[in-house]
Enzyme design. Structure first.
Site, PDB file in Angstrom:
ATOM      1  CB  SER A   7      -0.861   0.113   1.150  1.00 13.69           C
ATOM      2  OG  SER A   7      -1.334   1.278   1.550  1.00 13.69           O
ATOM      3  CG  HIS A  32      -3.589  -1.587  -1.939  1.00 11.17           C
ATOM      4  ND1 HIS A  32      -4.806  -2.337  -2.375  1.00 11.17           N
ATOM      5  CD2 HIS A  32      -4.167  -0.745  -0.913  1.00 11.17           C
ATOM      6  CE1 HIS A  32      -5.781  -2.055  -1.567  1.00 11.17           C
ATOM      7  NE2 HIS A  32      -5.558  -1.153  -0.602  1.00 11.17           N
ATOM      8  CG  ASP A  34      -5.144   2.046   0.726  1.00 10.53           C
ATOM      9  OD1 ASP A  34      -6.306   1.407   0.663  1.00 10.53           O
ATOM     10  OD2 ASP A  34      -4.175   1.889   1.139  1.00 10.53           O
ATOM     11  CG  MET A  36      -8.714   6.752   2.244  1.00 12.84           C
ATOM     12  SD  MET A  36      -8.160   6.786   3.896  1.00 12.84           S
ATOM     13  CE  MET A  36      -7.034   5.072   3.724  1.00 12.84           C
ATOM     14  CG  HIS A  65      -9.352  -0.079  -0.902  1.00 11.63           C
ATOM     15  ND1 HIS A  65      -8.624  -0.129   0.276  1.00 11.63           N
ATOM     16  CD2 HIS A  65     -10.461  -0.057  -0.882  1.00 11.63           C
ATOM     17  CE1 HIS A  65      -9.705  -0.481   1.009  1.00 11.63           C
ATOM     18  NE2 HIS A  65     -10.687  -0.371   0.205  1.00 11.63           N
ATOM     19  CG  MET A  67     -11.499   3.004   1.180  1.00  9.80           C
ATOM     20  SD  MET A  67     -10.005   2.940   2.478  1.00  9.80           S
ATOM     21  CE  MET A  67      -8.993   2.988   0.827  1.00  9.80           C
ATOM     22  CG  MET A 136     -11.873  -3.474   3.815  1.00 10.96           C
ATOM     23  SD  MET A 136     -10.319  -3.039   3.182  1.00 10.96           S
ATOM     24  CE  MET A 136      -9.701  -1.938   4.614  1.00 10.96           C
ATOM     25  CG  ASP A 174      -6.569  -3.146   2.490  1.00  4.80           C
ATOM     26  OD1 ASP A 174      -5.317  -2.934   3.214  1.00  4.80           O
ATOM     27  OD2 ASP A 174      -6.980  -2.239   1.817  1.00  4.80           O
TER      28      ASP A 174
HETATM   29  C1  DX5 Z   1      -6.901   1.179   4.882  1.00  4.78           C
HETATM   30  C2  DX5 Z   1      -6.197   0.787   3.746  1.00  4.78           C
HETATM   31  C3  DX5 Z   1      -5.201  -0.082   3.789  1.00  4.78           C
HETATM   32  C4  DX5 Z   1      -4.022   0.418   4.868  1.00  4.78           C
HETATM   33  C5  DX5 Z   1      -3.033  -0.846   4.712  1.00  4.78           C
HETATM   34  O1  DX5 Z   1      -7.912   1.968   5.264  1.00  4.78           O
HETATM   35  O2  DX5 Z   1      -7.323   0.511   2.870  1.00  4.78           O
HETATM   36  O3  DX5 Z   1      -4.763  -0.574   2.549  1.00  4.78           O
HETATM   37  O4  DX5 Z   1      -3.370   1.333   4.108  1.00  4.78           O
HETATM   38  O5  DX5 Z   1      -2.071  -0.477   5.877  1.00  4.78           O
HETATM   39  P1  DX5 Z   1      -1.676  -1.393   6.919  1.00  4.78           P
HETATM   40  O6  DX5 Z   1      -0.931  -2.607   6.072  1.00  4.78           O
HETATM   41  O7  DX5 Z   1      -0.648  -0.862   7.545  1.00  4.78           O
HETATM   42  O8  DX5 Z   1      -2.746  -1.837   7.909  1.00  4.78           O
HETATM   43 ZN    ZN Z   2      -6.701  -0.327   1.111  1.00  2.89          ZN
END
Ligand code: DX5
Ligand code: ZN
Length: 218
Positions: A7, A32, A34, A36, A65, A67, A136, A174
């Site tokens: 990530s 990956h 993320d 948000m 991903h 969110m 998740m 994840d």
């Molecule tokens: C959480 C994200 C994850 C996160 C993973 O909202 O979707 O992808 O960044 O990080 P670790 O592996 O540190 O939990």
């Molecule tokens: Zn993620």
């Protein structure tokens, strides 16, 4: 074949190209990303503009991903930015089936995901239409949180559904994945492993990814 999807949220953004080269050299399979929006989750992170820059900076397929609320509003943008996989939350849209089709129409591979509090039944009707299911194992919003054990049972359930239906769907996990617990998630049926702090928090990404593969093989 197991895949590792580091990530990028946990990378050092002041030296992003070096981080990306290090991941490639370390044998990562995906990157990956993320995304948000400050609404679906409290945090705000990466938009299509940065995804487009990441696309130019790495040859790793981008595992995006989302969110974000109503992801249907942004599928075209993220596909155009170069996402290989676009994963949406079942909780974030009223039209999950339609969003999945839209991702396919935009020539990206569709994925669907659920929060720790959402039952597997929420994705049952789209399972045949997606290339990836993401379970998740933390509440989304931040990296560095602890793995929620309830995810294991969900992985087992989805793995059974995938096998029973004879699908080739990837099963990704994840949140809180590290060398110490990756084998457990693999035994439960996961074959794609996201890891943020579990990789970037270690000095040698290559060693860490090799140790992850070894732990799953053992
Ligand atoms: C959480 C994200 C994850 C996160 C993973 O909202 O979707 O992808 O960044 O990080 P670790 O592996 O540190 O939990
Ligand atoms: Zn993620």
């Amino acid at each position: 074949m197991m895949k590792i999807s580091p990530s990028v949220l946990s990378a050092d953004f002041t030296k992003l190209t070096a981080e990306l080269s290090a991941l490639e050299a370390a044998g990562a399979d995906y990157l990956h990303v993320d995304v948000m929006d400050g609404r679906f989750v409290p945090n705000i992170t990466i938009g299509p503009f940065i995804v487009e820059a990441l696309k130019r900076a790495t040859r790793l397929p981008l595992d995006v991903h989302l969110m974000i609320e109503e992801p249907e509003r942004y599928i075209a943008d993220f596909a155009k930015a170069g996402a290989s996989i676009i994963t949406v939350h079942a909780e974030a849209t009223r039209h999950l089936h339609k969003v999945v089709q839209a991702i396919r129409e935009h020539k990206a591979r569709p994925g669907v995901t659920i929060n720790p509090g959402t039952p597997v039944s929420a994705i049952e009707e789209v399972l045949n239409d997606v290339d990836l299911v993401l379970i998740m194992s933390v509440n989304p919003g931040f990296s560095g949180q602890g793995f929620i054990p309830g995810a294991l049972k969900k992985l087992e359930t989805v793995r059974r559904m995938i096998n029973e239906r004879g699908l080739k769907t990837e099963l990704e996990v994840d949140g809180g994945i590290k060398v110490a617990n990756i084998a457990e998630a693999a035994r439960a049926g996961a074959d794609v492993f996201v890891s943020g702090s579990g990789i970037f928090g270690t000095p040698d990404y290559k060693k860490t990814i090799a140790a992850m593969r070894e732990a799953v093989r053992a």
